[in-house]
Write an enzyme that holds these catalytic residues in place. Structure first.
Site, mmCIF file in Angstrom:
data_model
loop_
_atom_site.group_PDB
_atom_site.id
_atom_site.type_symbol
_atom_site.label_atom_id
_atom_site.label_comp_id
_atom_site.label_asym_id
_atom_site.label_seq_id
_atom_site.Cartn_x
_atom_site.Cartn_y
_atom_site.Cartn_z
ATOM 1 N N LYS A 227 1.177 -0.895 -2.525
ATOM 2 C CA LYS A 227 1.545 -0.938 -3.946
ATOM 3 C C LYS A 227 0.611 -1.878 -4.697
ATOM 4 O O LYS A 227 0.158 -1.579 -5.804
ATOM 5 C CB LYS A 227 3.006 -1.382 -4.104
ATOM 6 C CG LYS A 227 3.981 -0.291 -3.661
ATOM 7 C CD LYS A 227 5.416 -0.772 -3.516
ATOM 8 C CE LYS A 227 6.278 0.349 -2.928
ATOM 9 N NZ LYS A 227 7.660 -0.058 -2.652
ATOM 10 N N GLN B 162 11.601 -5.029 -2.879
ATOM 11 C CA GLN B 162 11.299 -4.108 -1.776
ATOM 12 C C GLN B 162 12.534 -3.930 -0.878
ATOM 13 O O GLN B 162 13.106 -4.898 -0.389
ATOM 14 C CB GLN B 162 10.111 -4.654 -0.965
ATOM 15 C CG GLN B 162 9.665 -3.762 0.170
ATOM 16 C CD GLN B 162 9.132 -2.401 -0.312
ATOM 17 O OE1 GLN B 162 8.396 -2.315 -1.284
ATOM 18 N NE2 GLN B 162 9.532 -1.336 0.376
ATOM 19 N N ASP C 131 11.560 0.980 -10.413
ATOM 20 C CA ASP C 131 12.027 1.886 -9.357
ATOM 21 C C ASP C 131 13.026 2.906 -9.919
ATOM 22 O O ASP C 131 13.337 3.895 -9.260
ATOM 23 C CB ASP C 131 12.732 1.087 -8.247
ATOM 24 C CG ASP C 131 11.812 0.824 -7.060
ATOM 25 O OD1 ASP C 131 10.847 1.588 -6.874
ATOM 26 O OD2 ASP C 131 12.073 -0.153 -6.318
#
Ligand code: NDP
Length: 298
Positions: free
Chosen positions: A55, A99, A122
């Site tokens: 990422k 995460q 997200d």
């Protein structure tokens, strides 16, 4: 259908990142700063470390700043919550990504729910999940966004088609079904591990998306000639010929399906890179909305 047989997510993700980079430069010119993503990693799960590294490097390529904070694996929910609170309040931060999975002692739902929806790159907060289900979300969950981008790029018709989504998790199957309902005119069928006759459902599909995490789940006898197969699964299977001792495969029998499907995504190199590319799109979208900077359509 006129599509390539292999849907090359890796190449398309590169295009997406370079498009985001152009727009990030425009954003930086107009806002006087680069978009900023903050990543929170708790513990040292090796897979999570690799995902975070990917990422960061995608952000780097897309002209986005990305800083990570790594907390020890034994911290409690309050420690993570305090950090998320600080990031919520920091005006320079455009996107927050915690995460997953978090260690078991941490209340992951509480952490997700407290992320500022405007920074929720997200797309997992209840607010953004609600907007998605009403077709009004700006920050779409990354894997569903990546799948839609891929289908559009390869001009795969969805109107009036049957799409079978295998899996109903809150990160892939369910938001994908909502996104398809909101932004296509497809008929959407969502299967789970209790579905009585999976083969019968998949045989009805013009497009099948498998996100079950079961290698070999979708076999060639389960799809009709000309079906489009999107394989989201990422599964490690033992392979003594590899130095690592394993290799990655999807949920679908790629070799057998290649000759039968109209088009298929490989694993790796399909939806994985599209998911990461969608994240950088989300960071830029969040930054432009927060800063009130018009960068045009992505
Ligand atoms: P989950 O385990 O959370 O969900 C799996 C879903 O598949 C569940 O809804 C489960 O049903 C369903 N399922 C499991 N077995 C079957 C079966 N035999 N028939 C029908 N449905 C079944 O997984 P995730 O959604 O998090 O991930 C799914 C896969 O996608 C994994 O391999 C993961 O690594 C991969 N992934 C890939 C990404 C990418 O970028 N390419 C991103 C995210 C995930 P039930 O609800 O009944 O348990």
């Amino acid at each position: 259908m006129g599509v390539d047989v292999i849907l090359d997510g890796k190449a398309l993700a590169r295009e997406v990142r370079s498009r985001v980079k152009e727009k990030s430069l425009l954003f930086a010119e107009r806002a006087g700063r680069r978009p900023l993503l903050r990543v929170v990693l708790v513990g040292e799960d090796p897979a999570s470390i690799v995902y975070v590294r990917n990422k960061k490097s995608a952000c780097d390529e897309a002209g986005i700043d990305c800083l990570d904070t790594i907390l020890p694996g034994n911290v409690d929910t309050n420690a993570v919550a305090t950090l998320v609170d600080d990031l919520n309040c920091d005006d320079k931060v455009d996107g927050i990504l915690v995460q997953m999975p978090l260690p078991p002692q941490i209340d992951a739902a509480r952490i997700t729910e407290m992320i500022d929806p405007a920074k929720d790159v997200d797309g997992f907060t209840p607010w953004n999940v609600g907007l998605l289900s009403t077709g009004r979300a700006s920050l779409l969950p990354c894997t569903p966004r990546g799948i839609l981008t891929l289908l559009k790029h390869y001009s795969i018709e969805t109107r009036g088609r049957n799409i079978c989504v295998v899996g109903r998790s809150s990160i892939v199957g369910r938001p994908l079904a909502n996104l398809l309902l909101a932004s296509t005119d497809a008929t959407v069928d969502v299967c789970n591990s209790h579905t009585r006759d999976l083969k019968a459902h998949v045989l009805q599909a013009d497009i099948v998306v498998s996100a079950a995490g079961c290698p070999g789940l979708i076999r060639a006898d389960m799809v009709r000639e000309g079906t489009v197969v999107v394989d989201v699964g990422i599964n490690r299977i033992p392979d003594p010929s590899r130095k690592s001792g394993y290799r990655l495969v999807g949920d679908c029998d790629f070799e057998a399906l290649k000759g039968k499907a109209a088009a298929i995504t490989p694993v790796p190199g399909g939806i994985g890179p599209m998911t990461v590319a969608s994240l950088v799109e989300n960071v830029l979208i969040a930054a432009s909305i927060r800063a009130g900077v018009d960068i045009g359509a992505l």
